[in-house]
Design a protein around this motif. Structure first.
Motif, PDB file in Angstrom:
ATOM      1  N   GLU A  60      46.555  44.066  46.237  1.00  0.00           N
ATOM      2  CA  GLU A  60      45.034  44.486  46.580  1.00  0.00           C
ATOM      3  C   GLU A  60      45.070  45.437  45.869  1.00  0.00           C
ATOM      4  N   ASP A  61      43.458  45.905  45.478  1.00  0.00           N
ATOM      5  CA  ASP A  61      43.140  47.519  44.430  1.00  0.00           C
ATOM      6  C   ASP A  61      43.367  47.523  43.419  1.00  0.00           C
ATOM      7  N   LYS A  63      46.705  46.556  42.402  1.00  0.00           N
ATOM      8  CA  LYS A  63      47.714  46.437  42.187  1.00  0.00           C
ATOM      9  C   LYS A  63      48.432  45.681  43.041  1.00  0.00           C
ATOM     10  N   ASP A 124      34.383  42.430  47.205  1.00  0.00           N
ATOM     11  CA  ASP A 124      34.644  43.994  47.255  1.00  0.00           C
ATOM     12  C   ASP A 124      34.988  44.443  46.141  1.00  0.00           C
ATOM     13  N   TRP A 125      35.767  43.544  45.408  1.00  0.00           N
ATOM     14  CA  TRP A 125      36.171  44.196  44.370  1.00  0.00           C
ATOM     15  C   TRP A 125      35.522  43.204  42.630  1.00  0.00           C
TER      16      TRP A 125
END
Length: 165
Positions: A60-61, A63, A124-125
């Motif tokens: 996530e993000d 990481k 979104d990423w």
């Protein structure tokens, strides 16, 4: 109004055929009698319980960490196969099969799936060196993309997908 037959339209359930030790099958039957549940209900409950006890690699993000599968499953699940695939690739890339990796790499090297001025459904990423993925284009060409990957599975390099327009 006519109702859809089981093999028409979207299915609400899936069929799973299992081979198991007769002792385990009998155990499940006893549990189902005690709980007054169907065998399917017993198996579903056991899987859901296991999901919260099973730690999985989760990204996530950018990481990577370990989380309980049951806690993150809703981040990945979608009734849309292409959306489910993108979510799975983004959050659990180390669990991809070889065939899934080929499709994912095809998406990443194919400009038709990259963010553009006309994109309406972006991730979104973003991916380093690629940017955001246009989920709408992946959805539009999903079946063609999978077929392209199958046709090029023997290639030693990933072959970019080109939209048929």
């Amino acid at each position: 109004m006519a109702k859809n037959k089981p093999n028409q339209g979207a299915r609400k359930t899936e069929t799973l055929t299992l081979r198991m030790d007769p002792k385990v099958k009998f155990l499940i039957e006893i549990i189902s009698r005690v709980r007054r549940q169907s065998i399917t209900g017993v198996v579903e409950a056991a899987m859901e319980e296991t999901a919260f006890d099973l730690d999985v690699p989760y990204v996530e993000d950018g990481k990577s960490e370990t989380r309980a599968l049951g806690a993150v499953f809703s981040d990945i699940w979608s009734t849309d196969e292409s959306e489910l695939f993108i979510n799975f690739c983004a959050h659990m890339p180390t669990l991809l099969t070889y065939e899934e990796q080929r499709i994912w790499e095809t998406i990443k090297i194919s400009p038709v799936f990259h963010e553009s001025k006309t994109s309406k459904a972006l991730t979104d990423w973003s991916i380093d060196g690629v940017g955001r993925i246009d989920r709408g284009m992946v959805r539009t060409f999903w079946e063609d993309l999978v077929e392209h990957s199958i046709q090029n599975r023997e290639s030693r390099t990933v072959v970019p997908f080109e939209a048929p327009f």
